[in-house]
Design a protein around this motif. Structure first.
Motif, PDB file in Angstrom:
ATOM      1  N   ASN A  43       7.990  66.185 -25.006  1.00  0.00           N
ATOM      2  CA  ASN A  43       7.516  65.375 -26.138  1.00  0.00           C
ATOM      3  C   ASN A  43       8.613  65.171 -27.177  1.00  0.00           C
ATOM      4  OD1 ASN A  43       4.976  65.141 -25.018  1.00  0.00           O
ATOM      5  ND2 ASN A  43       4.085  66.824 -26.202  1.00  0.00           N
ATOM      6  N   ILE A  44       9.382  66.239 -27.446  1.00  0.00           N
ATOM      7  CA  ILE A  44      10.472  66.128 -28.420  1.00  0.00           C
ATOM      8  C   ILE A  44      11.523  65.149 -27.925  1.00  0.00           C
ATOM      9  CG2 ILE A  44      12.371  67.368 -29.533  1.00  0.00           C
ATOM     10  CD1 ILE A  44      10.572  69.879 -29.471  1.00  0.00           C
ATOM     11  N   GLU A  45      11.894  65.253 -26.651  1.00  0.00           N
ATOM     12  CA  GLU A  45      12.892  64.337 -26.101  1.00  0.00           C
ATOM     13  C   GLU A  45      12.405  62.893 -26.176  1.00  0.00           C
ATOM     14  OE1 GLU A  45      15.300  63.181 -22.002  1.00  0.00           O
ATOM     15  OE2 GLU A  45      14.137  65.043 -22.073  1.00  0.00           O
ATOM     16  N   ALA A  46      11.164  62.658 -25.792  1.00  0.00           N
ATOM     17  CA  ALA A  46      10.619  61.302 -25.804  1.00  0.00           C
ATOM     18  C   ALA A  46      10.583  60.752 -27.227  1.00  0.00           C
ATOM     19  CB  ALA A  46       9.224  61.294 -25.194  1.00  0.00           C
ATOM     20  N   TYR A  47      10.201  61.615 -28.180  1.00  0.00           N
ATOM     21  CA  TYR A  47      10.109  61.183 -29.578  1.00  0.00           C
ATOM     22  C   TYR A  47      11.489  60.797 -30.123  1.00  0.00           C
ATOM     23  CZ  TYR A  47       9.137  61.286 -34.582  1.00  0.00           C
ATOM     24  OH  TYR A  47       9.028  60.951 -35.904  1.00  0.00           O
ATOM     25  N   LEU A  48      12.497  61.646 -29.869  1.00  0.00           N
ATOM     26  CA  LEU A  48      13.837  61.371 -30.386  1.00  0.00           C
ATOM     27  C   LEU A  48      14.464  60.152 -29.712  1.00  0.00           C
ATOM     28  CD1 LEU A  48      15.262  65.005 -30.686  1.00  0.00           C
ATOM     29  CD2 LEU A  48      14.457  63.520 -32.526  1.00  0.00           C
ATOM     30  N   ARG A  49      14.224  59.994 -28.430  1.00  0.00           N
ATOM     31  CA  ARG A  49      14.755  58.812 -27.731  1.00  0.00           C
ATOM     32  C   ARG A  49      14.146  57.540 -28.317  1.00  0.00           C
ATOM     33  NH1 ARG A  49      17.974  59.363 -23.514  1.00  0.00           N
ATOM     34  NH2 ARG A  49      18.163  61.376 -22.460  1.00  0.00           N
ATOM     35  N   HIS A  50      12.862  57.592 -28.619  1.00  0.00           N
ATOM     36  CA  HIS A  50      12.200  56.420 -29.183  1.00  0.00           C
ATOM     37  C   HIS A  50      12.677  56.163 -30.617  1.00  0.00           C
ATOM     38  CE1 HIS A  50       9.125  53.452 -30.036  1.00  0.00           C
ATOM     39  NE2 HIS A  50       8.693  54.178 -31.065  1.00  0.00           N
ATOM     40  N   GLY A  55      19.188  55.317 -24.924  1.00  0.00           N
ATOM     41  CA  GLY A  55      18.945  54.879 -23.558  1.00  0.00           C
ATOM     42  C   GLY A  55      19.314  55.949 -22.551  1.00  0.00           C
ATOM     43  N   PRO A  56      19.245  55.637 -21.259  1.00  0.00           N
ATOM     44  CA  PRO A  56      19.533  56.613 -20.210  1.00  0.00           C
ATOM     45  C   PRO A  56      20.991  57.058 -20.181  1.00  0.00           C
ATOM     46  CG  PRO A  56      19.215  54.415 -19.292  1.00  0.00           C
ATOM     47  CD  PRO A  56      18.794  54.340 -20.711  1.00  0.00           C
ATOM     48  N   ASP A  57      21.883  56.319 -20.857  1.00  0.00           N
ATOM     49  CA  ASP A  57      23.287  56.713 -20.892  1.00  0.00           C
ATOM     50  C   ASP A  57      23.529  57.873 -21.856  1.00  0.00           C
ATOM     51  OD1 ASP A  57      22.530  54.861 -22.920  1.00  0.00           O
ATOM     52  OD2 ASP A  57      24.648  54.611 -23.462  1.00  0.00           O
ATOM     53  N   VAL A  58      22.529  58.205 -22.666  1.00  0.00           N
ATOM     54  CA  VAL A  58      22.641  59.305 -23.620  1.00  0.00           C
ATOM     55  C   VAL A  58      21.975  60.549 -23.031  1.00  0.00           C
ATOM     56  CG1 VAL A  58      21.987  60.149 -25.908  1.00  0.00           C
ATOM     57  CG2 VAL A  58      22.680  57.760 -25.616  1.00  0.00           C
ATOM     58  N   LEU A  60      20.319  63.962 -23.531  1.00  0.00           N
ATOM     59  CA  LEU A  60      19.636  64.663 -24.601  1.00  0.00           C
ATOM     60  C   LEU A  60      18.863  65.829 -23.976  1.00  0.00           C
ATOM     61  CD1 LEU A  60      17.764  62.871 -27.496  1.00  0.00           C
ATOM     62  CD2 LEU A  60      16.940  65.017 -26.551  1.00  0.00           C
ATOM     63  N   VAL A  61      19.275  67.049 -24.273  1.00  0.00           N
ATOM     64  CA  VAL A  61      18.655  68.238 -23.689  1.00  0.00           C
ATOM     65  C   VAL A  61      18.004  69.057 -24.794  1.00  0.00           C
ATOM     66  CG1 VAL A  61      19.041  70.350 -22.368  1.00  0.00           C
ATOM     67  CG2 VAL A  61      20.382  68.300 -21.854  1.00  0.00           C
ATOM     68  N   VAL A  62      16.699  69.256 -24.689  1.00  0.00           N
ATOM     69  CA  VAL A  62      15.933  70.002 -25.682  1.00  0.00           C
ATOM     70  C   VAL A  62      15.749  71.432 -25.185  1.00  0.00           C
ATOM     71  CG1 VAL A  62      13.773  70.151 -26.978  1.00  0.00           C
ATOM     72  CG2 VAL A  62      14.742  67.902 -26.411  1.00  0.00           C
TER      73      VAL A  62
END
Length: 303
Positions: A43-50, A55-58, A60-62
């Motif tokens: 949920n944290i990853e999805a929230y920060l990406r939004h 995008g997928p080139d970034v 992001l590991v929570v």
């Protein structure tokens, strides 16, 4: 430009504020893959990406949320990688998973500066000024950093006004990703200190005063030149420059800075109070505040 912008968007919201022009280091830690990712992490990853349009080139590991000691509040570290730039950012999340914030959690029952003071290692670090001074200023700096040179210039003009009241301690924090000759200069400083502690400050002045004419190609020659002008024995200095001990001392200083979350240069601690950048007015404010506090708590002599 995109890399800097994306990293700053997250960092600007927290208490890790980078001063104008401060040189920011890139984390070299590689996020370790987690065996099982919890719904909260997803949920944290999805929230920060939004929120930041990552995008997928970034990458992001929570990290897995951990207890903070505060009821109902957990903490996690988000490792962000954009191109070749990496940054670790601490976030807090409510136990019910509804609220997320980036900042500094403060326990108001404790001295907020005590932890910083306890983590700063000043043994075997170059220092100038009275060791019994009321105020200790510790700077984590990079000899190639332009903002560090501004701090050097500010301190040179400021120190005479605080004779006997201010002690300055220098800690190496070369950012080699940005500055190709910073480590060579740091090692030179350590070798000067090992041969003659007072000569370190002559080297300190020589390097910053001549920063614009030093390059990766001529750094070694320039350091030998400045060592000679500082009154150091040339052969002893050369042997030290090539020794693993000097490099290990620089590494230890940088590791100490990392324990204090130093990731920009210069980062200064005035009796433990953090300042990033080279703002002379803010620096004087911190010093004067500490002097006033000491004066206020000093017992009044009874006649």
């Amino acid at each position: 430009m995109k890399t800097t912008l994306c990293l700053s968007l997250i960092l600007a919201q927290g208490m890790l504020v980078f001063g104008a022009g401060a040189q920011q280091a890139q984390s070299t830690a590689t996020p370790a893959p987690s065996a099982a990712i919890s719904p909260a992490q997803k949920n944290i990853e999805a929230y920060l990406r939004h929120l930041y349009a990552f995008g997928p080139d970034v990458l992001l590991v929570v990290g897995a949320p951990k207890p903070t000691g505060v009821e109902g509040l957990l903490e996690t570290t988000v490792d962000l990688t954009i191109n070749d730039s990496k940054q670790a950012v601490k976030f807090y999340i409510s136990k019910d998973g509804k609220f997320l914030f980036n900042g500094e959690l403060s326990d108001m029952t404790k001295d907020p500066l005590a932890d910083n003071r306890a983590r700063i290692e000043m043994k075997d670090a170059p220092s100038t000024g009275d060791a019994r001074a009321t105020v200790t200023l510790v700077e984590y700096s990079d000899f190639e950093c332009p903002v560090c040179r501004n701090l050097h210039d500010a301190l040179r003009g400021m120190l005479p006004n605080y004779a006997g009241k201010l002690r300055v301690v220098f800690k190496d924090y070369p950012i080699e990703q940005l500055h190709p000759w910073a480590r060579t200069a740091a090692i030179a400083g350590r070798c000067a200190y090992q041969q003659d502690p007072k000569a370190f400050w002559k080297m300190y002045d020589f390097i910053y005063d001549n920063q614009e004419i030093i390059s990766a190609a001529n750094a070694w020659t320039k350091m030998l030149d400045y060592a000679g002008q500082s009154g150091l024995d040339a052969e002893t200095f050369k042997t030290c420059m090539a020794s693993p001990e000097a490099g290990a001392a620089v590494n230890a200083s940088r590791e100490n800075g990392q324990k204090l979350d130093v990731n920009s240069t210069p980062t200064v601690f005035v009796n433990g109070r953090r300042m990033v950048g080279a703002d002379p007015h803010l620096l004087e404010q911190y010093i004067n505040y500490e002097l006033a506090q000491q004066k206020a708590t000093k017992p009044v002599d009874k006649k």
